[in-house]
Design an enzyme around this catalytic site. Structure first.
Site, short mmCIF file in Angstrom:
data_model
loop_
_atom_site.label_atom_id
_atom_site.label_comp_id
_atom_site.label_asym_id
_atom_site.label_seq_id
_atom_site.Cartn_x
_atom_site.Cartn_y
_atom_site.Cartn_z
N HIS A 86 -8.29 -4.83 -1.17
CA HIS A 86 -7.00 -4.31 -0.73
C HIS A 86 -6.27 -5.24 0.24
O HIS A 86 -5.17 -4.93 0.67
CB HIS A 86 -7.20 -2.92 -0.10
CG HIS A 86 -5.97 -2.08 -0.06
ND1 HIS A 86 -5.30 -1.69 -1.20
CD2 HIS A 86 -5.28 -1.55 0.97
CE1 HIS A 86 -4.25 -0.95 -0.85
NE2 HIS A 86 -4.21 -0.86 0.45
N SER A 121 0.84 -1.19 0.00
CA SER A 121 0.00 0.00 0.00
C SER A 121 0.88 1.26 0.00
O SER A 121 1.64 1.46 -0.94
CB SER A 121 -0.98 -0.05 1.17
OG SER A 121 -2.03 0.89 1.01
N ASP A 130 -9.99 -3.82 -5.79
CA ASP A 130 -9.39 -3.01 -4.73
C ASP A 130 -9.97 -1.59 -4.78
O ASP A 130 -9.78 -0.89 -5.77
CB ASP A 130 -7.88 -2.98 -4.91
CG ASP A 130 -7.14 -2.35 -3.75
OD1 ASP A 130 -7.72 -1.50 -3.04
OD2 ASP A 130 -5.97 -2.70 -3.55
#
Length: 168
Positions: free
Chosen positions: A146, A65, A115
């Site tokens: 995610h 991320s 996502d």
């Protein structure tokens, strides 16, 4: 994954609602590009310092991320710093300039096709860009969001445990 490896885990110096991040954002998926440039230079300098302390040792980077975002930015700016890069759910909402120094470098990109944080078209665009630079690209995609899934961790383990990098 690599019991004999040295591990360095930098922490971001920007607080966003109490969470440590590597650079400021002005909204979800909207980067403060000036702060990203600052953070990219800072991280590149940090990695340069680590490499200087361990000459001749391969350097592998991976992040998830926000960590993947700063790593991707550093990889784009300084492809010479990493022998292998694992980007788990990166979000690069701009088209990078060419980076011929990525040729032959091993890069893994993982993502979920649903996502909500990292839109699928941007993941595909980044993967296409990395491949166009001549990197040895591997992908691990799933139909989720995610979250990091088992198949992504298996792909990361394969990247990290693979044969020693060829001289570039």
């Amino acid at each position: 994954m690599l019991p004999d490896a040295g591990v360095v885990s930098p922490r971001g110096d920007v607080s966003e609602m109490g969470a440590a991040r590597f650079f400021r954002r002005t909204g979800e998926g909207v980067y403060d590009m000036a702060d990203l440039a600052r953070a990219t230079a800072k991280m590149a300098s940090f990695v340069d310092g680590i490499k200087a302390q361990h000459p001749g040792r391969p350097v592998y980077g991976f992040g998830y991320s926000n960590g993947a975002n700063i790593l991707a930015s550093v990889m784009i700016a300084r492809p010479d710093l990493f022998d292998r890069v694992g980007l788990l759910h990166p979000l690069i909402p701009w088209t990078p300039d060419p980076a011929p120094g990525l040729k032959g470098r091993q890069v893994l990109i993982t993502a979920g096709s649903n996502d909500p944080i990292c839109p699928w078209p941007l993941t595909e665009r980044l993967a296409d860009w990395v491949a166009a630079q001549g990197a040895d690209l591997t992908t691990a995609y799933h139909d989720g969001g995610h979250e990091v899934r088992r198949e992504e961790l298996a792909a990361l383990a394969e990247l990290l445990r693979g044969p020693a990098p060829a001289a570039l």
